[in-house]
Write a protein that holds these residues in place. Structure first.
Motif, PDB file in Angstrom:
ATOM      1  N   LEU A   5       0.842  -1.185   0.000  1.00 49.07           N
ATOM      2  CA  LEU A   5       0.000   0.000   0.000  1.00 49.07           C
ATOM      3  C   LEU A   5       0.881   1.240   0.000  1.00 49.07           C
ATOM      4  N   THR A   6       0.562   2.153  -0.883  1.00 46.81           N
ATOM      5  CA  THR A   6       1.264   3.430  -0.898  1.00 46.81           C
ATOM      6  C   THR A   6       0.744   4.282   0.261  1.00 46.81           C
ATOM      7  N   ASP A   7       1.427   5.372   0.526  1.00 48.06           N
ATOM      8  CA  ASP A   7       0.947   6.297   1.559  1.00 48.06           C
ATOM      9  C   ASP A   7      -0.438   6.813   1.203  1.00 48.06           C
ATOM     10  N   GLN A   8      -0.695   7.053  -0.083  1.00 48.53           N
ATOM     11  CA  GLN A   8      -2.012   7.511  -0.522  1.00 48.53           C
ATOM     12  C   GLN A   8      -3.067   6.432  -0.297  1.00 48.53           C
ATOM     13  N   ASP A   9      -2.725   5.166  -0.548  1.00 51.89           N
ATOM     14  CA  ASP A   9      -3.652   4.062  -0.292  1.00 51.89           C
ATOM     15  C   ASP A   9      -4.026   4.008   1.186  1.00 51.89           C
ATOM     16  N   LYS A  10      -3.026   4.144   2.049  1.00 52.04           N
ATOM     17  CA  LYS A  10      -3.267   4.118   3.495  1.00 52.04           C
ATOM     18  C   LYS A  10      -4.166   5.280   3.902  1.00 52.04           C
ATOM     19  N   LEU A  11      -3.922   6.428   3.317  1.00 47.82           N
ATOM     20  CA  LEU A  11      -4.737   7.599   3.607  1.00 47.82           C
ATOM     21  C   LEU A  11      -6.189   7.373   3.160  1.00 47.82           C
ATOM     22  N   THR A  12      -6.365   6.707   2.036  1.00 43.93           N
ATOM     23  CA  THR A  12      -7.710   6.390   1.555  1.00 43.93           C
ATOM     24  C   THR A  12      -8.432   5.479   2.539  1.00 43.93           C
ATOM     25  N   ASP A  74     -19.619  13.419   0.625  1.00 50.59           N
ATOM     26  CA  ASP A  74     -19.023  13.511  -0.712  1.00 50.59           C
ATOM     27  C   ASP A  74     -17.570  13.049  -0.712  1.00 50.59           C
ATOM     28  N   GLN A  75     -16.886  13.184   0.404  1.00 49.78           N
ATOM     29  CA  GLN A  75     -15.504  12.747   0.528  1.00 49.78           C
ATOM     30  C   GLN A  75     -15.430  11.278   0.958  1.00 49.78           C
ATOM     31  N   VAL A  76     -16.249  10.895   1.920  1.00 45.96           N
ATOM     32  CA  VAL A  76     -16.110   9.591   2.572  1.00 45.96           C
ATOM     33  C   VAL A  76     -16.709   8.443   1.759  1.00 45.96           C
ATOM     34  N   LEU A  77     -17.885   8.606   1.212  1.00 46.54           N
ATOM     35  CA  LEU A  77     -18.531   7.487   0.509  1.00 46.54           C
ATOM     36  C   LEU A  77     -17.695   6.995  -0.679  1.00 46.54           C
ATOM     37  N   PRO A  78     -17.156   7.884  -1.521  1.00 46.96           N
ATOM     38  CA  PRO A  78     -16.271   7.389  -2.590  1.00 46.96           C
ATOM     39  C   PRO A  78     -14.989   6.750  -2.042  1.00 46.96           C
ATOM     40  N   ALA A  79     -14.485   7.259  -0.909  1.00 49.08           N
ATOM     41  CA  ALA A  79     -13.285   6.671  -0.303  1.00 49.08           C
ATOM     42  C   ALA A  79     -13.552   5.247   0.172  1.00 49.08           C
ATOM     43  N   LEU A  80     -14.751   4.988   0.665  1.00 54.32           N
ATOM     44  CA  LEU A  80     -15.105   3.627   1.080  1.00 54.32           C
ATOM     45  C   LEU A  80     -15.066   2.671  -0.105  1.00 54.32           C
ATOM     46  N   THR A  81     -15.657   3.093  -1.206  1.00 48.97           N
ATOM     47  CA  THR A  81     -15.654   2.267  -2.419  1.00 48.97           C
ATOM     48  C   THR A  81     -14.229   2.063  -2.920  1.00 48.97           C
ATOM     49  N   ALA A  82     -13.446   3.134  -2.938  1.00 50.86           N
ATOM     50  CA  ALA A  82     -12.063   3.043  -3.414  1.00 50.86           C
ATOM     51  C   ALA A  82     -11.223   2.137  -2.519  1.00 50.86           C
ATOM     52  N   ALA A  83     -11.414   2.227  -1.213  1.00 49.67           N
ATOM     53  CA  ALA A  83     -10.631   1.417  -0.278  1.00 49.67           C
ATOM     54  C   ALA A  83     -10.882  -0.073  -0.491  1.00 49.67           C
ATOM     55  N   VAL A  84     -12.138  -0.450  -0.615  1.00 48.11           N
ATOM     56  CA  VAL A  84     -12.452  -1.860  -0.852  1.00 48.11           C
ATOM     57  C   VAL A  84     -11.892  -2.293  -2.200  1.00 48.11           C
ATOM     58  N   GLY A  85     -12.025  -1.453  -3.201  1.00 45.79           N
ATOM     59  CA  GLY A  85     -11.518  -1.781  -4.534  1.00 45.79           C
ATOM     60  C   GLY A  85     -10.015  -1.981  -4.567  1.00 45.79           C
ATOM     61  N   LEU A  86      -9.269  -1.098  -3.909  1.00 50.60           N
ATOM     62  CA  LEU A  86      -7.811  -1.247  -3.954  1.00 50.60           C
ATOM     63  C   LEU A  86      -7.348  -2.462  -3.161  1.00 50.60           C
ATOM     64  N   LEU A  87      -8.046  -2.798  -2.090  1.00 48.37           N
ATOM     65  CA  LEU A  87      -7.686  -4.012  -1.345  1.00 48.37           C
ATOM     66  C   LEU A  87      -8.063  -5.274  -2.121  1.00 48.37           C
ATOM     67  N   GLU A  88      -9.219  -5.258  -2.790  1.00 48.42           N
ATOM     68  CA  GLU A  88      -9.642  -6.436  -3.558  1.00 48.42           C
ATOM     69  C   GLU A  88      -8.661  -6.771  -4.670  1.00 48.42           C
ATOM     70  N   LYS A  89      -8.017  -5.770  -5.231  1.00 51.11           N
ATOM     71  CA  LYS A  89      -7.039  -6.012  -6.297  1.00 51.11           C
ATOM     72  C   LYS A  89      -5.847  -6.809  -5.792  1.00 51.11           C
ATOM     73  N   GLN A  90      -5.550  -6.698  -4.494  1.00 47.62           N
ATOM     74  CA  GLN A  90      -4.369  -7.365  -3.949  1.00 47.62           C
ATOM     75  C   GLN A  90      -4.684  -8.569  -3.076  1.00 47.62           C
TER      76      GLN A  90
END
Length: 135
Positions: A5-12, A74-90
């Motif tokens: 995970l990059t620092d940006q991924d962790k922040l997400t 507007d900030q959090v709901l897309p971050a939730l989707t992105a967080a699950v997506g980036l973890l699912e890839k790995q």
């Protein structure tokens, strides 16, 4: 499987998880206990295990912006989707760990309510769950 995970991924991940607790806390304001809800949800997040637990244990640089609940959502709901997506890839198991950790945290925010959560809290929980499932 090793997850990178990059620092940006962790922040997400941090923004998504702590933001979900913040949204539930805002929804709890109708019942008069937003601080207790935030505390209970944050304790649940700090109890996470695995990679998710390590990432959520020390949130650094996270900024939850929003001058209203709508702005925060507007900030959090897309971050939730992105967080699950980036973890699912790995690693699907770690994605499920994140998802279940957030769900436990949002459930913890409503535990002080006797019986069912307020309609406001139930609606926010549905929105958070939908964002987690959208990945």
């Amino acid at each position: 499987m090793s997850i990178t995970l990059t620092d940006q991924d962790k922040l997400t991940l941090q923004t998504a998880a702590y933001g979900a607790v913040s949204l539930m806390s805002a929804a709890a304001a109708a019942g008069g206990s937003p601080h207790k809800a935030a505390t209970d949800g944050s304790i649940a997040l700090s109890s996470a295990t695995g990679l998710v637990g390590h990432v959520l244990a020390k949130p650094k640089g996270m900024k939850l912006n929003g001058k209203s609940v709508a702005g925060l959502a507007d900030q959090v709901l897309p971050a939730l989707t992105a967080a699950v997506g980036l973890l699912e890839k790995q690693d699907r198991a770690e994605a499920e760990n994140f998802r279940s950790t957030v769900l436990v945290a949002i459930e913890a925010t409503g535990q002080r309510h006797k019986g069912e959560p307020s309609p406001t809290m139930a609606d926010m929980a549905r929105k958070i769950t939908a964002a987690l499932d959208a990945a």
